[in-house]
Scaffold this motif. Structure first.
Motif, PDB file in Angstrom:
ATOM      1  N   GLY A  19       0.829  -1.215   0.000  1.00 49.97           N
ATOM      2  CA  GLY A  19       0.000   0.000   0.000  1.00 49.97           C
ATOM      3  C   GLY A  19       0.852   1.248   0.000  1.00 49.97           C
ATOM      4  O   GLY A  19       0.632   2.166  -0.802  1.00 49.97           O
ATOM      5  N   ILE A  20       1.838   1.306   0.871  1.00 56.11           N
ATOM      6  CA  ILE A  20       2.672   2.523   0.895  1.00 56.11           C
ATOM      7  C   ILE A  20       3.594   2.552  -0.321  1.00 56.11           C
ATOM      8  O   ILE A  20       3.862   3.621  -0.876  1.00 56.11           O
ATOM      9  CB  ILE A  20       3.447   2.708   2.222  1.00 56.11           C
ATOM     10  CG1 ILE A  20       4.273   3.992   2.127  1.00 56.11           C
ATOM     11  CG2 ILE A  20       4.286   1.515   2.594  1.00 56.11           C
ATOM     12  CD1 ILE A  20       4.743   4.548   3.414  1.00 56.11           C
ATOM     13  N   ALA A  23       1.574   4.032  -2.960  1.00 58.97           N
ATOM     14  CA  ALA A  23       1.309   5.460  -2.695  1.00 58.97           C
ATOM     15  C   ALA A  23       2.521   6.307  -3.086  1.00 58.97           C
ATOM     16  O   ALA A  23       2.374   7.393  -3.655  1.00 58.97           O
ATOM     17  CB  ALA A  23       0.974   5.650  -1.208  1.00 58.97           C
ATOM     18  N   ASP A  27       2.801   9.060  -6.544  1.00 57.98           N
ATOM     19  CA  ASP A  27       3.094  10.489  -6.371  1.00 57.98           C
ATOM     20  C   ASP A  27       4.417  10.806  -7.067  1.00 57.98           C
ATOM     21  O   ASP A  27       5.405  11.183  -6.437  1.00 57.98           O
ATOM     22  CB  ASP A  27       3.159  10.798  -4.870  1.00 57.98           C
ATOM     23  CG  ASP A  27       3.225  12.290  -4.594  1.00 57.98           C
ATOM     24  OD1 ASP A  27       2.981  13.088  -5.527  1.00 57.98           O
ATOM     25  OD2 ASP A  27       3.516  12.655  -3.435  1.00 57.98           O
ATOM     26  N   GLU A 203      -4.963  -0.850   1.595  1.00 64.94           N
ATOM     27  CA  GLU A 203      -4.369   0.202   0.753  1.00 64.94           C
ATOM     28  C   GLU A 203      -4.348   1.548   1.489  1.00 64.94           C
ATOM     29  O   GLU A 203      -3.433   2.355   1.315  1.00 64.94           O
ATOM     30  CB  GLU A 203      -5.194   0.332  -0.544  1.00 64.94           C
ATOM     31  CG  GLU A 203      -4.472   0.938  -1.711  1.00 64.94           C
ATOM     32  CD  GLU A 203      -3.398   0.018  -2.298  1.00 64.94           C
ATOM     33  OE1 GLU A 203      -3.337  -1.168  -1.942  1.00 64.94           O
ATOM     34  OE2 GLU A 203      -2.593   0.520  -3.103  1.00 64.94           O
ATOM     35  N   ASP A 204      -5.369   1.767   2.327  1.00 68.41           N
ATOM     36  CA  ASP A 204      -5.456   3.040   3.044  1.00 68.41           C
ATOM     37  C   ASP A 204      -4.458   3.135   4.194  1.00 68.41           C
ATOM     38  O   ASP A 204      -4.081   4.248   4.585  1.00 68.41           O
ATOM     39  CB  ASP A 204      -6.886   3.272   3.543  1.00 68.41           C
ATOM     40  CG  ASP A 204      -7.813   3.712   2.412  1.00 68.41           C
ATOM     41  OD1 ASP A 204      -7.320   4.369   1.479  1.00 68.41           O
ATOM     42  OD2 ASP A 204      -9.011   3.390   2.460  1.00 68.41           O
ATOM     43  N   LYS A 207      -1.611   4.576   2.354  1.00 71.12           N
ATOM     44  CA  LYS A 207      -1.795   5.997   2.006  1.00 71.12           C
ATOM     45  C   LYS A 207      -1.668   6.878   3.250  1.00 71.12           C
ATOM     46  O   LYS A 207      -1.138   7.986   3.184  1.00 71.12           O
ATOM     47  CB  LYS A 207      -3.149   6.197   1.332  1.00 71.12           C
ATOM     48  CG  LYS A 207      -3.205   5.609  -0.079  1.00 71.12           C
ATOM     49  CD  LYS A 207      -4.571   5.858  -0.714  1.00 71.12           C
ATOM     50  CE  LYS A 207      -4.639   5.236  -2.098  1.00 71.12           C
ATOM     51  NZ  LYS A 207      -5.976   5.412  -2.713  1.00 71.12           N
ATOM     52  N   CYS A 208      -2.181   6.400   4.382  1.00 73.66           N
ATOM     53  CA  CYS A 208      -2.039   7.168   5.635  1.00 73.66           C
ATOM     54  C   CYS A 208      -0.569   7.256   6.034  1.00 73.66           C
ATOM     55  O   CYS A 208      -0.088   8.313   6.469  1.00 73.66           O
ATOM     56  CB  CYS A 208      -2.844   6.515   6.758  1.00 73.66           C
ATOM     57  SG  CYS A 208      -4.631   6.670   6.590  1.00 73.66           S
ATOM     58  N   TYR A 210       1.988   7.124   4.096  1.00 72.68           N
ATOM     59  CA  TYR A 210       2.656   8.077   3.196  1.00 72.68           C
ATOM     60  C   TYR A 210       2.351   9.504   3.645  1.00 72.68           C
ATOM     61  O   TYR A 210       3.237  10.370   3.660  1.00 72.68           O
ATOM     62  CB  TYR A 210       2.202   7.830   1.759  1.00 72.68           C
ATOM     63  CG  TYR A 210       2.963   8.660   0.749  1.00 72.68           C
ATOM     64  CD1 TYR A 210       4.355   8.693   0.767  1.00 72.68           C
ATOM     65  CD2 TYR A 210       2.290   9.423  -0.207  1.00 72.68           C
ATOM     66  CE1 TYR A 210       5.058   9.461  -0.151  1.00 72.68           C
ATOM     67  CE2 TYR A 210       2.991  10.188  -1.126  1.00 72.68           C
ATOM     68  CZ  TYR A 210       4.380  10.204  -1.083  1.00 72.68           C
ATOM     69  OH  TYR A 210       5.081  10.974  -1.976  1.00 72.68           O
ATOM     70  N   GLY A 211       1.107   9.723   4.043  1.00 75.81           N
ATOM     71  CA  GLY A 211       0.730  11.040   4.575  1.00 75.81           C
ATOM     72  C   GLY A 211       1.569  11.406   5.794  1.00 75.81           C
ATOM     73  O   GLY A 211       1.952  12.569   5.971  1.00 75.81           O
ATOM     74  N   ASN A 296      -5.023  11.019   4.603  1.00 73.58           N
ATOM     75  CA  ASN A 296      -5.363  10.320   3.355  1.00 73.58           C
ATOM     76  C   ASN A 296      -6.805  10.666   2.983  1.00 73.58           C
ATOM     77  O   ASN A 296      -7.742   9.977   3.381  1.00 73.58           O
ATOM     78  CB  ASN A 296      -5.204   8.806   3.581  1.00 73.58           C
ATOM     79  CG  ASN A 296      -5.893   7.981   2.513  1.00 73.58           C
ATOM     80  OD1 ASN A 296      -6.093   8.429   1.385  1.00 73.58           O
ATOM     81  ND2 ASN A 296      -6.278   6.766   2.874  1.00 73.58           N
ATOM     82  N   GLU A 298      -8.460  10.106   0.547  1.00 76.16           N
ATOM     83  CA  GLU A 298      -9.176   9.071  -0.225  1.00 76.16           C
ATOM     84  C   GLU A 298      -9.646   7.912   0.658  1.00 76.16           C
ATOM     85  O   GLU A 298     -10.114   6.888   0.145  1.00 76.16           O
ATOM     86  CB  GLU A 298      -8.261   8.528  -1.328  1.00 76.16           C
ATOM     87  CG  GLU A 298      -7.898   9.582  -2.365  1.00 76.16           C
ATOM     88  CD  GLU A 298      -6.764   9.141  -3.281  1.00 76.16           C
ATOM     89  OE1 GLU A 298      -6.308   7.982  -3.185  1.00 76.16           O
ATOM     90  OE2 GLU A 298      -6.319   9.982  -4.080  1.00 76.16           O
TER      91      GLU A 298
END
Ligand SMILES: NC(=O)c1ccc[n+]([C@@H]2O[C@H](COP(=O)([O-])OP(=O)(O)OC[C@H]3O[C@@H](n4cnc5c(N)ncnc54)[C@H](OP(=O)(O)O)[C@@H]3O)[C@@H](O)[C@H]2O)c1
Length: 316
Positions: A19-20, A23, A27, A203-204, A207-208, A210-211, A296, A298
């Motif tokens: 997931g990361i 992400a 980007d 996946e989230d 994304k979190c 990565y945030g 995130n 999304e």
């Protein structure tokens, strides 16, 4: 490419690290680049990451020197261990120690350690409401990761401690979705009573995370929790009913019954659910949907995840 900050991702070929990894790759104009860490750069997943633009390096969680080499020259790392490969809390603790010392020796500036609560702080080993496992854990795959926290702190690694949540992908990969009962009616079975099960699309989590890297040093030394929704067992059944257009029941079973189901790790998973049920306020309080969405935007709900993934969930 060379002026980007490299993030070494342990488990990049798997569910959570993938997931990361994705992400970061998505980007392309961002400040970070991906170094995917795997035992086997020749695997299909590793080759796919390389084809998508990642640097792929070999290392093993059991080999501290290989991790130090994999971290060399990187800015940061996403660190996880995979309890379900060996089912040993002690091994997970040792792997966390290897990660922490390697991160320190490479001088990493930001590590995210994927961790959980130490359930023994809520339910001590001599409390017989649930069995003690492996001689020293209540929920081995939680407690061992929490012990791992201390390795990062002791080594002086700038770390964000990331409390993750139950993946909705467990409906796909761990047979936790609807199964047909003897009466032919579909049901989902968890020992959660009427309590909330904080949970998320895997996946989230990425994304979190990565945030979190994008927030800079704001959460260094802090513990944060990510979650996409807080459905009860009945809510999960209702979400599947709606998505499938067929009745799905929630079977609330005692934790002892769940522990006796016999699949590998059923005792650990049964204890995990019981911890989440019996210490529900603590567990849900450690995770925030709003905070997760701030990292995130999304972030998916269970209904959104089901709309996109129902065809992947084995039913019956
Ligand atoms: N299922 C859930 O609901 C959930 C929720 C939160 C956290 N977790 C935790 O997530 C972890 C599992 O991660 P996952 O779901 O991403 O599993 P996964 O999809 O099976 O992937 C495991 C990853 O770990 C890597 N790995 C395993 N052993 C390694 C080693 N010795 N050296 C280097 N890399 C190694 C693998 O890389 P290679 O094979 O390419 O080397 C692979 O990328 C568990 O500890 C679990 O407790 C699970």
């Amino acid at each position: 490419m060379s002026d980007k900050k490299l993030i070494a991702v342990i488990g990049a070929t798997g569910a959570q690290g993938g997931g990361i990894a994705r992400a970061i790759l998505a980007d392309a104009d961002g400040e970070f680049a991906l170094r995917a860490v795997t035992r086997n750069p020749d695997s299909d997943n590793a080759k796919a990451l390389a084809a998508a633009g990642a640097e792929v390096v070999a290392a093993d969680l059991d080999d501290e020197a290989s991790l130090a080499a994999a971290f060399d020259g990187a800015f940061g790392a996403y660190c996880l261990t995979n309890f379900w490969e060996h089912f040993s809390g002690e091994k997970e603790e040792a792997q966390a120690g290897n990660l922490a010392r390697a991160a320190k020796s490479a001088g990493l500036e930001h590590v995210i350690w994927s961790t959980f609560e130490d359930t023994r702080e809520s339910i001590p080993l001599d409390d017989d409401r649930m069995p003690t496992l492996q001689g020293k854990y209540k929920v081995a795959h939680f407690d061992a990761k929490a012990v791992g926290n201390q390795a990062f702190t002791a080594a002086g690694v700038p770390t964000t401690f990331l409390l993750t949540s139950f993946y909705w992908e467990n409906f796909i990969y761990f047979a936790m979705g609807p199964a047909r009962g003897e009466d032919g009616v579909l049901g989902v079975t968890y020992p959660m009573g009427d309590k909330k099960l904080p949970s998320i699309a895997v996946e989230d989590i990425g994304k979190c995370a990565y945030g979190l890297f994008k927030t800079g040093d704001k959460y260094l030394g802090k513990t944060v929790g990510v979650v996409g929704g807080e459905p009860t067992g009945a809510d999960i059944a209702a979400a599947f009913s709606k998505a499938l257009g067929e009745e799905v029941r929630y079977n609330d079973v005692p934790a002892d019954v769940f522990r006796s189901f016999g699949f590998p790790g059923a005792d650990d998973v049964g204890n995990m659910f019981q911890f989440k049920r019996d210490f529900n306020e603590l567990y849900t309080g450690n995770r925030s949907i709003e905070f997760s969405r701030s990292l995130n935007p999304e972030l998916q709900s269970l209904d959104q995840w089901l709309a996109a993934n129902l065809s992947r969930v084995p039913i019956g």
